[in-house]
Enzyme design. Sequence first.
Site, PDB file in Angstrom:
ATOM      1  N   ARG A  72     -25.099  19.918   4.564  1.00 45.21           N
ATOM      2  CA  ARG A  72     -25.958  19.732   3.418  1.00 45.21           C
ATOM      3  C   ARG A  72     -25.356  19.289   2.409  1.00 45.21           C
ATOM      4  O   ARG A  72     -25.413  18.733   1.500  1.00 45.21           O
ATOM      5  CB  ARG A  72     -26.587  20.964   2.243  1.00 45.21           C
ATOM      6  CG  ARG A  72     -28.240  21.527   2.882  1.00 45.21           C
ATOM      7  CD  ARG A  72     -28.817  21.453   2.670  1.00 45.21           C
ATOM      8  NE  ARG A  72     -30.093  21.453   2.778  1.00 45.21           N
ATOM      9  CZ  ARG A  72     -31.026  20.787   3.278  1.00 45.21           C
ATOM     10  NH1 ARG A  72     -30.963  19.862   3.026  1.00 45.21           N
ATOM     11  NH2 ARG A  72     -32.284  20.864   3.670  1.00 45.21           N
ATOM     12  N   SER A 124     -37.915  27.485  16.514  1.00 42.16           N
ATOM     13  CA  SER A 124     -37.111  29.204  17.076  1.00 42.16           C
ATOM     14  C   SER A 124     -38.387  29.199  17.706  1.00 42.16           C
ATOM     15  O   SER A 124     -39.155  28.441  18.585  1.00 42.16           O
ATOM     16  CB  SER A 124     -37.446  29.734  15.889  1.00 42.16           C
ATOM     17  OG  SER A 124     -37.838  31.018  15.602  1.00 42.16           O
ATOM     18  N   ARG A 125     -38.243  30.158  18.263  1.00 33.32           N
ATOM     19  CA  ARG A 125     -39.557  30.273  19.336  1.00 33.32           C
ATOM     20  C   ARG A 125     -40.469  31.380  18.829  1.00 33.32           C
ATOM     21  O   ARG A 125     -41.158  31.736  19.585  1.00 33.32           O
ATOM     22  CB  ARG A 125     -38.607  31.559  20.494  1.00 33.32           C
ATOM     23  CG  ARG A 125     -38.023  31.118  21.004  1.00 33.32           C
ATOM     24  CD  ARG A 125     -37.674  31.258  22.830  1.00 33.32           C
ATOM     25  NE  ARG A 125     -36.694  32.650  21.805  1.00 33.32           N
ATOM     26  CZ  ARG A 125     -35.775  33.585  22.808  1.00 33.32           C
ATOM     27  NH1 ARG A 125     -35.969  33.464  24.930  1.00 33.32           N
ATOM     28  NH2 ARG A 125     -34.966  34.707  22.206  1.00 33.32           N
ATOM     29  N   HIS A 133     -27.442  30.238  25.342  1.00 35.29           N
ATOM     30  CA  HIS A 133     -27.665  29.265  25.318  1.00 35.29           C
ATOM     31  C   HIS A 133     -27.258  28.457  26.319  1.00 35.29           C
ATOM     32  O   HIS A 133     -28.004  26.663  26.052  1.00 35.29           O
ATOM     33  CB  HIS A 133     -25.434  29.139  25.358  1.00 35.29           C
ATOM     34  CG  HIS A 133     -24.696  29.523  23.566  1.00 35.29           C
ATOM     35  ND1 HIS A 133     -23.495  29.398  23.670  1.00 35.29           N
ATOM     36  CD2 HIS A 133     -25.729  29.899  23.143  1.00 35.29           C
ATOM     37  CE1 HIS A 133     -23.643  29.794  22.295  1.00 35.29           C
ATOM     38  NE2 HIS A 133     -24.960  29.956  21.881  1.00 35.29           N
ATOM     39  N   LYS A 145     -20.013  28.733  20.154  1.00 37.86           N
ATOM     40  CA  LYS A 145     -18.933  29.208  20.879  1.00 37.86           C
ATOM     41  C   LYS A 145     -19.463  30.294  21.729  1.00 37.86           C
ATOM     42  O   LYS A 145     -19.874  31.464  20.743  1.00 37.86           O
ATOM     43  CB  LYS A 145     -17.830  29.117  20.490  1.00 37.86           C
ATOM     44  CG  LYS A 145     -17.078  30.356  19.951  1.00 37.86           C
ATOM     45  CD  LYS A 145     -16.786  29.903  18.468  1.00 37.86           C
ATOM     46  CE  LYS A 145     -16.450  28.163  17.517  1.00 37.86           C
ATOM     47  NZ  LYS A 145     -18.278  28.926  16.851  1.00 37.86           N
TER      48      LYS A 145
END
Length: 335
Positions: free
Chosen positions: A28, A40-41, A83, A101
């Site tokens: 932002r 999101s799930r 990931h 990462k």
Amino acid sequence: MDLPEGRPIRWGILATGGIAAAFTEDLRQLPGAVVAAVASRSNEAAHAFATRHGIARAHGSWQALADDPGIDVVYVATPHGYHHPAVAMLLDAGRPVLCEKPLTVNSAQAQELVTLARRRGTFLTEAMWTLLNPAVRKAAELIADGAIGEIRSLHAELGWRTRVGPTHRLRDLAAGGGALLDAGVYPVALAHFLLGAPDRIQAHAHLTPEGVDEHTSILLGYDSGATAMVSCSFAATLSQAAVVYGTRGRIDFPPNLFNPAGIVLHRGGVEPEHFAAPPVAGHGYGLEATEVMRCLRSGETESPLLPLDGTLAVIRTLDSVRRRIGVRYPVEDQA
């Protein structure tokens, strides 16, 4: 990718945890960036995140974000163990990706993603902000110029005493838990950046009852004669600092070594030289977002500052460490 001159780059955020929130807050403040969607799930989690951060679209599935035509790039901030499926889904949909990462929990998964990205000609990079930090890059420049002579040793440690229960992601094998992937990836990546991939690896660790490492110490050996001693932990609070010793001096990386505010060069008979990193807005994630946007606007599918071959080399070292300390993730038993 068609990015008309002057049009903001539209980001999608995959996941709704703390690091996703921090990254969103930094976007932002970044000129030329717009946070356009979040996924999101859970519908509830996605909509709550969107409301909190003023994001126009919220998706209750990862696939919906991958299919959203109103995004140019996606930032993946799930726990490590998720990931690989998230990034693979996005690359299959042709979406450029910046992934937290480590890129994946092992080198086999990482190689799959790199191969997929290169085959499709789609941008992919790991969010290793440490290697974009101006102070870290200055250290590499000083070392290359011979400021401290030949490197003989690197010491780096990162860790915090963290009291978490057995269901927390840090202690969850399926989520890629353990100190090595959560904290150790930073000093190992620093060692690779300054010394290259090691020729020999030794490691020792203390494991939790769940089978993740809560404290790991690593010795990397190089044919040049250099060594790197790395420790990571969520059982003890370490110095969060690093130092590189050469035959003519040393370079100190003060806390926090993953994003240092500067470095100090020490040479015999000379006053210490301080090199400060320029201040950055917010949490510091703007460095990686800026590099991603530069690559997208120039049509690059890999960042020259965060090369995928370098990411693969670090993950191969992490694999070797895990073999030596006896940590194996469930996905590896399914392979």
